[in-house]
Design an enzyme around this catalytic site. Structure first.
Site, PDB file in Angstrom:
ATOM      1  N   TYR A 164      13.847  30.745   7.253  1.00 16.03           N
ATOM      2  CA  TYR A 164      12.648  31.436   7.732  1.00 16.03           C
ATOM      3  C   TYR A 164      12.652  31.514   9.256  1.00 16.03           C
ATOM      4  O   TYR A 164      12.874  30.534   9.955  1.00 16.03           O
ATOM      5  CB  TYR A 164      11.396  30.684   7.277  1.00 16.03           C
ATOM      6  N   LYS A 185       0.843  -1.196   0.000  1.00 13.85           N
ATOM      7  CA  LYS A 185       0.000   0.000   0.000  1.00 13.85           C
ATOM      8  C   LYS A 185       0.878   1.245   0.000  1.00 13.85           C
ATOM      9  O   LYS A 185       2.084   1.189   0.244  1.00 13.85           O
ATOM     10  CB  LYS A 185      -0.910  -0.017   1.234  1.00 13.85           C
TER      11      LYS A 185
END
Length: 372
Positions: free
Chosen positions: A261, A40
């Site tokens: 940042y 998956k």
């Protein structure tokens, strides 16, 4: 191909031989039980099509996905004798598509059982499925009360070929957790109501709990991809993913300069900062800000400043300039800095690191078969 690799910001190398090794190691612990595979989430981010083909070549015949669309995408690449099993069951009204595409649902509720049985009666076929029971995880599968409904109304399952009774372990990576034994006992109690069906309980970590947990089929996932299966123990599996990011530029900054940042990191001295073309848009988690590490020429380089969308920054003050040229690849996930070590610094698990890996990486698959 080489030109594509050189113009991308990062390269993700997937070692399919390591997948083979890991599958063989897991299968070797099982005795008579079969070894399936969870593929998956695009084989935990590493490429379901490529991984499934290798696993089929190794003898795997049970492939577990979460969604019907994942199974439909995989079906053309696998022979007809490969079972594609959808753990979420059928989306409402999509039962006929399972038959059309040769997929098998995991039935998690009375409603899913009723809908699958209705299709079987309509087609006058004995349709295969897996029935999941909840043994304590409280996530998916039928409660003990719902299982009693099945016991009291055998017509509900009369048109269904229940190949396996299934449940899922919640804490198998912690071998001392008493919940493992509690779930095993509950599973044995509930599966007794399906005397003609085989059973599957163990995930990756469950394989290492011992033969009592193996039953007829195990469903490893993360262990196939190199994630450590048992907390606090040495990892016996081989690393599958090797991630490298490319240096965009290197600059020298004076003491007291903020990086990234928010300027969450400031240099204490004159420093060299390398900017790498990998960011949270590539699945390099923001929680690694000021915590992660990369390796350049085998030397650790700490991540400094916040992870941004497309870049991270490394303090490379102590690394010789000849290793810091633009275009140089630095190791982000490697044998030196494993997926589990990256996960620990990000305060998460290896599963999330792998499944977060983004689509912008240039992917290189290698597969050298061996007899080991």
């Amino acid at each position: 191909m080489q030109q594509i690799a050189e113009r991308t910001g990062a390269v993700l190398r997937i070692d399919l031989q390591a997948v083979r090794y890991n599958y063989r190691l897991l299968r070797g612990r099982l005795g008579l039980a079969q070894c399936g595979a969870a593929v998956k989430a695009d084989a935990y981010g590493l490429g379901a099509e490529q991984v499934a083909r290798v696993l089929y070549d190794e003898g795997c015949r049970h492939f577990f996905v979460a969604h019907l669309e994942e199974a439909i995408a995989l079906r053309p690449g696998l022979p007809a004798d490969a079972d594609l099993i959808v753990m979420h069951g059928s989306p409402v009204g999509c039962e006929a598509e399972f038959v059309q595409h040769g997929c098998m649902p995991v039935l998690n509720s009375i409603q899913q059982i009723q809908d699958w049985a209705a299709l079987a009666r309509e087609r006058q076929q004995f349709l295969p499925a897996i029935v999941q029971v909840d043994t304590g995880m409280a996530r998916m599968g039928m409660s003990a009360q719902e299982v009693e409904v099945l016991r009291d109304d055998p017509d509900l399952l009369r048109s269904i070929d229940v190949r396996y009774v299934m449940s899922h372990l919640a804490s198998a990576e912690d071998q001392a957790n008493p919940m493992n034994r509690q779930q095993l006992e509950k599973f044995n109690e509930l599966r007794a109501l399906f005397p003609r069906s085989k059973a599957t309980l163990a995930n990756s970590s469950g394989v290492f709990l011992g033969s009592e947990f193996h039953f007829d089929l195990v469903r490893p996932g993360a262990a196939l991809y190199g994630v450590a299966p048992v907390a606090g123990q040495e990892n016996p599996l081989h690393a599958v993913a090797h991630l490298q990011g490319r240096i965009i530029q290197t600059r020298e900054i004076p003491a007291g300069t903020g990086v990234g940042y928010g300027s969450t990191w400031r240099s204490k001295e004159t420093s060299r900062i390398a900017t790498i073309a990998v960011g949270y848009a590539d699945g390099w988690l923001r929680s690694l800000s000021n915590r992660g590490v990369a390796h350049i020429a085998g030397i650790a380089a700490p991540m400094v400043g916040n992870v941004s969308m497309d870049t991270i920054t490394l303090d490379v003050t102590h690394i010789a300039p000849e290793y810091l040229q633009p275009g140089t690849l630095v190791d982000l996930i490697s044998a030196t800095n494993t997926v589990d070590q990256v996960a620990a610094k990000a305060n998460t698990i290896g599963y999330e690191i792998l499944t977060s890996l983004g689509a912008r990486y240039h992917r290189v698959y290698s597969d050298q078969k061996s007899d080991n």
